[in-house]
Write a protein that holds these residues in place. Sequence first.
Motif, short mmCIF file in Angstrom:
data_model
loop_
_atom_site.label_atom_id
_atom_site.label_comp_id
_atom_site.label_asym_id
_atom_site.label_seq_id
_atom_site.Cartn_x
_atom_site.Cartn_y
_atom_site.Cartn_z
N UNK A 1 -20.36 -31.06 -21.18
CA UNK A 1 -21.12 -30.70 -22.55
C UNK A 1 -20.80 -31.71 -23.62
N UNK A 2 -19.77 -32.64 -23.53
CA UNK A 2 -19.47 -33.84 -24.44
C UNK A 2 -20.65 -34.80 -24.27
N UNK A 3 -21.70 -34.87 -23.35
CA UNK A 3 -22.72 -35.70 -23.29
C UNK A 3 -23.95 -35.00 -24.16
N UNK A 4 -23.98 -33.82 -24.61
CA UNK A 4 -24.93 -33.22 -25.35
C UNK A 4 -24.64 -32.96 -26.91
N UNK A 5 -26.06 -32.93 -27.71
CA UNK A 5 -25.51 -32.71 -29.06
C UNK A 5 -26.85 -31.84 -29.51
N UNK B 1 -29.48 -35.99 -14.88
CA UNK B 1 -29.83 -35.08 -15.92
C UNK B 1 -31.26 -35.39 -15.87
N UNK B 2 -32.23 -34.16 -15.65
CA UNK B 2 -33.60 -34.45 -15.77
C UNK B 2 -34.23 -33.69 -17.22
N UNK B 3 -34.99 -34.28 -17.72
CA UNK B 3 -35.43 -33.70 -18.89
C UNK B 3 -36.99 -34.00 -19.22
N UNK C 1 -31.44 -34.37 -26.78
CA UNK C 1 -30.08 -33.40 -26.74
C UNK C 1 -28.92 -34.18 -26.43
N UNK C 2 -28.98 -35.52 -26.50
CA UNK C 2 -27.72 -36.12 -25.89
C UNK C 2 -26.98 -37.11 -26.91
#
Length: 299
Positions: free
Chosen positions: A18-22, A135-137, A165-166
Motif C-alpha cells: 500500500x505504500x506504493x499507492x497514493x 501492477x496493471x492500470x 494513484x502511485x
Amino acid sequence: MSKNNRKITSARLLSEYEDLFRCPICSNPVEVVNLRSLICSNGHCYDISRQGYVNLLSHPPKTKYDEKLFESRRMLNQSGFFDPLIAQICENMLDELNPAGKFIKILDAGCGEGSHLSNIQQRIIQQSQYKLLGIGVDISKEGIHMASRSPSTTLWCVADLAKCPFTDKPFNVILNILSPSNYSEFHRMLEDDGMVIKVIPGSKYLQELRRMFYNQTDRTMYTNENTLELFKRNFALVDIKPVQYGVTMENKYIEQLVHMTPLSWGASEELIQQVLGQDRLEITFDFSVLLGKKMKAHT
C-alpha cells in the motif's frame, strides 16, 4: 479461485504494497482497511471489487474499448500471436536492469485486459531469479475486470494515466504497449535508474488490413515518426528494437483480429464483412520497442 478468495488474496497483496499507492484526488497516503477498501487520510475511499481489482476513478470515462475488443485481444494473446514481441520485451528487461535486491516492480500503463503483463511476468520468473511485483492500470473497467479473472499475484487498478494513484519513483520498469502515454506521470513514477519500455506500431503493422479497409486512401500508409520524436523529447532513447514477423491467420483468428484493432472503426461494414469472409490471411506484425531512460535534467 472463488471471487471471495480472489478479493481476499488481492486485498492482502494490496496491504503489503500500500505504500506504493497514493490517493488520485488529493495525493495523500492510503491504507487498506478491513481487506475491503483503500482509504486515504482525507477519507477518500476506493472499494476492492469482488474480483480483486480496485477502481480509483471518480467517474466512468467515455471509451470505445469494450468487452468484445478485450476478449478478442485475450484470445489472440493466448494463441501466441504476440509471443515474439513478449520475448523481445523480456530480453530487454533482463539485459538492461540491475535492480537492488533482485526485486523488479513493473507498472503496465494501459494494460488493457492484462495478457501482456501476465505473459511478461511468467517469462521473467522462468528465465531469472528476480522477484516481481506487477501492477496493471487501465482506464477501462471492462479491461481490468477481465484481467482480474485470471489467477494471479498481480495488482489490477482502474485509473487515469493523467492522475496515476502511485507515489513518486516506485517502479523499475514502466511498460506502455500499443497504448497512449502520459510522460510527465511516467517521469514522476519511474525510479532514477529505471526504464520505460514503449511499444509502437511499425510502418507495416497489419498492413494487409489497412489495404483492405482503406484502399486508395492515405490511411493505407502509417508512420510512427511523430510518436518516436515525442518519446525522444521526454526520455533518453537507449535503443530501438524492431520486431517484425508474418503469420497465417485462419478465419476464427481473423474475426478476433478485426474486433481487436481500432483500424476497423473507420471501415465500412461491407469491407469488414469481406475481410471476415476470408478463409485465411497473411498478416504482418511489425513493432518498434523503444527503450528509454530518464534524462539528467529530469532526475
